[in-house]
Write a protein that holds these residues in place. Structure first.
Motif, PDB file in Angstrom:
ATOM      1  N   ALA A  26       5.864   0.998  -1.379  1.00 24.41           N
ATOM      2  CA  ALA A  26       5.286   0.484  -0.132  1.00 24.41           C
ATOM      3  C   ALA A  26       4.224   1.439   0.410  1.00 24.41           C
ATOM      4  CB  ALA A  26       6.380   0.262   0.909  1.00 24.41           C
ATOM      5  N   GLY A  27       4.452   2.744   0.300  1.00 22.71           N
ATOM      6  CA  GLY A  27       3.452   3.714   0.740  1.00 22.71           C
ATOM      7  C   GLY A  27       2.174   3.623  -0.062  1.00 22.71           C
ATOM      8  N   ILE A  28       2.303   3.499  -1.375  1.00 23.39           N
ATOM      9  CA  ILE A  28       1.125   3.379  -2.235  1.00 23.39           C
ATOM     10  C   ILE A  28       0.376   2.087  -1.925  1.00 23.39           C
ATOM     11  CG2 ILE A  28       0.395   3.026  -4.624  1.00 23.39           C
ATOM     12  CD1 ILE A  28       2.654   4.984  -5.414  1.00 23.39           C
ATOM     13  N   LEU A  29       1.112   0.979  -1.765  1.00 27.60           N
ATOM     14  CA  LEU A  29       0.458  -0.289  -1.425  1.00 27.60           C
ATOM     15  C   LEU A  29      -0.214  -0.220  -0.059  1.00 27.60           C
ATOM     16  CD1 LEU A  29       3.097  -2.884  -2.675  1.00 27.60           C
ATOM     17  CD2 LEU A  29       0.849  -2.415  -3.662  1.00 27.60           C
ATOM     18  N   GLY A  30       0.400   0.466   0.898  1.00 29.85           N
ATOM     19  CA  GLY A  30      -0.211   0.614   2.219  1.00 29.85           C
ATOM     20  C   GLY A  30      -1.491   1.417   2.179  1.00 29.85           C
ATOM     21  N   ILE A  31      -1.472   2.504   1.426  1.00 27.65           N
ATOM     22  CA  ILE A  31      -2.684   3.312   1.286  1.00 27.65           C
ATOM     23  C   ILE A  31      -3.776   2.508   0.591  1.00 27.65           C
ATOM     24  CG2 ILE A  31      -3.650   5.327   0.095  1.00 27.65           C
ATOM     25  CD1 ILE A  31      -0.938   6.722   0.672  1.00 27.65           C
ATOM     26  N   TRP A  32      -3.392   1.748  -0.430  1.00 23.31           N
ATOM     27  CA  TRP A  32      -4.371   0.917  -1.153  1.00 23.31           C
ATOM     28  C   TRP A  32      -4.960  -0.141  -0.222  1.00 23.31           C
ATOM     29  CZ3 TRP A  32      -6.764   1.250  -5.674  1.00 23.31           C
ATOM     30  CH2 TRP A  32      -7.455   0.149  -6.129  1.00 23.31           C
ATOM     31  N   LYS A  33      -4.112  -0.754   0.609  1.00 25.73           N
ATOM     32  CA  LYS A  33      -4.575  -1.770   1.548  1.00 25.73           C
ATOM     33  C   LYS A  33      -5.540  -1.176   2.566  1.00 25.73           C
ATOM     34  CE  LYS A  33      -4.296  -5.837   3.568  1.00 25.73           C
ATOM     35  NZ  LYS A  33      -4.728  -7.065   2.936  1.00 25.73           N
ATOM     36  N   ILE A  34      -5.228  -0.015   3.082  1.00 23.21           N
ATOM     37  CA  ILE A  34      -6.108   0.640   4.052  1.00 23.21           C
ATOM     38  C   ILE A  34      -7.428   1.011   3.395  1.00 23.21           C
ATOM     39  CG2 ILE A  34      -6.419   2.754   5.411  1.00 23.21           C
ATOM     40  CD1 ILE A  34      -3.414   2.607   6.029  1.00 23.21           C
ATOM     41  N   TYR A  35      -7.370   1.531   2.164  1.00 18.58           N
ATOM     42  CA  TYR A  35      -8.579   1.992   1.489  1.00 18.58           C
ATOM     43  C   TYR A  35      -9.504   0.838   1.115  1.00 18.58           C
ATOM     44  CZ  TYR A  35     -11.620   4.411  -1.768  1.00 18.58           C
ATOM     45  OH  TYR A  35     -12.721   4.918  -2.400  1.00 18.58           O
ATOM     46  N   THR A  36      -8.954  -0.326   0.788  1.00 17.91           N
ATOM     47  CA  THR A  36      -9.785  -1.449   0.358  1.00 17.91           C
ATOM     48  C   THR A  36     -10.222  -2.348   1.506  1.00 17.91           C
ATOM     49  OG1 THR A  36      -7.804  -2.746  -0.134  1.00 17.91           O
ATOM     50  CG2 THR A  36      -8.785  -1.498  -1.951  1.00 17.91           C
ATOM     51  N   THR A  37      -9.829  -2.038   2.738  1.00 21.40           N
ATOM     52  CA  THR A  37     -10.232  -2.843   3.892  1.00 21.40           C
ATOM     53  C   THR A  37     -11.667  -2.497   4.277  1.00 21.40           C
ATOM     54  OG1 THR A  37      -7.963  -2.869   4.655  1.00 21.40           O
ATOM     55  CG2 THR A  37      -9.647  -3.448   6.263  1.00 21.40           C
TER      56      THR A  37
ATOM     57  N   LYS B  81      -0.368  -8.992   1.902  1.00 20.17           N
ATOM     58  CA  LYS B  81      -0.459  -8.851   3.348  1.00 20.17           C
ATOM     59  C   LYS B  81       0.334  -7.636   3.816  1.00 20.17           C
ATOM     60  CE  LYS B  81      -1.200 -13.686   4.329  1.00 20.17           C
ATOM     61  NZ  LYS B  81      -0.763 -14.837   5.102  1.00 20.17           N
ATOM     62  N   VAL B  82      -0.031  -7.156   4.983  1.00 16.93           N
ATOM     63  CA  VAL B  82       0.625  -5.981   5.549  1.00 16.93           C
ATOM     64  C   VAL B  82       2.093  -6.269   5.853  1.00 16.93           C
ATOM     65  CG1 VAL B  82       0.601  -4.375   7.487  1.00 16.93           C
ATOM     66  CG2 VAL B  82      -1.543  -5.101   6.468  1.00 16.93           C
ATOM     67  N   LYS B  83       2.412  -7.500   6.244  1.00 17.78           N
ATOM     68  CA  LYS B  83       3.806  -7.821   6.550  1.00 17.78           C
ATOM     69  C   LYS B  83       4.679  -7.731   5.296  1.00 17.78           C
ATOM     70  CE  LYS B  83       3.440 -12.852   6.265  1.00 17.78           C
ATOM     71  NZ  LYS B  83       3.654 -14.097   6.984  1.00 17.78           N
ATOM     72  N   HIS B  84       4.113  -8.018   4.127  1.00 22.09           N
ATOM     73  CA  HIS B  84       4.869  -7.867   2.881  1.00 22.09           C
ATOM     74  C   HIS B  84       5.112  -6.390   2.563  1.00 22.09           C
ATOM     75  CE1 HIS B  84       2.974 -11.948   1.991  1.00 22.09           C
ATOM     76  NE2 HIS B  84       4.263 -12.166   2.259  1.00 22.09           N
ATOM     77  N   ILE B  85       4.116  -5.568   2.820  1.00 20.29           N
ATOM     78  CA  ILE B  85       4.259  -4.131   2.579  1.00 20.29           C
ATOM     79  C   ILE B  85       5.315  -3.548   3.523  1.00 20.29           C
ATOM     80  CG2 ILE B  85       3.046  -1.917   2.661  1.00 20.29           C
ATOM     81  CD1 ILE B  85       0.494  -3.476   1.870  1.00 20.29           C
ATOM     82  N   LEU B  86       5.278  -3.967   4.786  1.00 23.43           N
ATOM     83  CA  LEU B  86       6.281  -3.493   5.743  1.00 23.43           C
ATOM     84  C   LEU B  86       7.683  -3.973   5.370  1.00 23.43           C
ATOM     85  CD1 LEU B  86       4.443  -3.859   9.159  1.00 23.43           C
ATOM     86  CD2 LEU B  86       5.109  -1.760   7.992  1.00 23.43           C
TER      87      LEU B  86
END
Length: 65
Positions: free
Chosen positions: A45-56, A2-7
């Motif tokens: 966290a940046g890599i996970l955020g980019i991955w989350k955005i890309y896979t949405t 989840k995004v809250k975990h990445i943040l």
């Protein structure tokens, strides 16, 4: 993930980096480890955020417009 975990990971990295900078200025031990660990957490966290955005799915629809 989840995004809250990445943040949360990013904020922990930010806190470690700020504490590492404070330790470095005060010439206390463990400053390089805190700086390195905080930077590492921010990068992860940046890599996970980019991955989350890309896979949405909504992001893919936005790019195809």
């Amino acid at each position: 993930m989840k995004v809250k975990h990445i943040l949360t990971i990013f904020i922990l990295g930010l806190i470690c980096t700020v504490l590492g900078a404070l330790f470095k200025v005060m010439h206390w031990p463990l400053a390089p480890e805190l700086l390195s660990g905080g930077t590492f957490l921010q990068v992860i966290a940046g890599i996970l955020g980019i991955w989350k955005i890309y896979t949405t799915e909504e992001f893919k629809k936005f790019l195809n417009k």
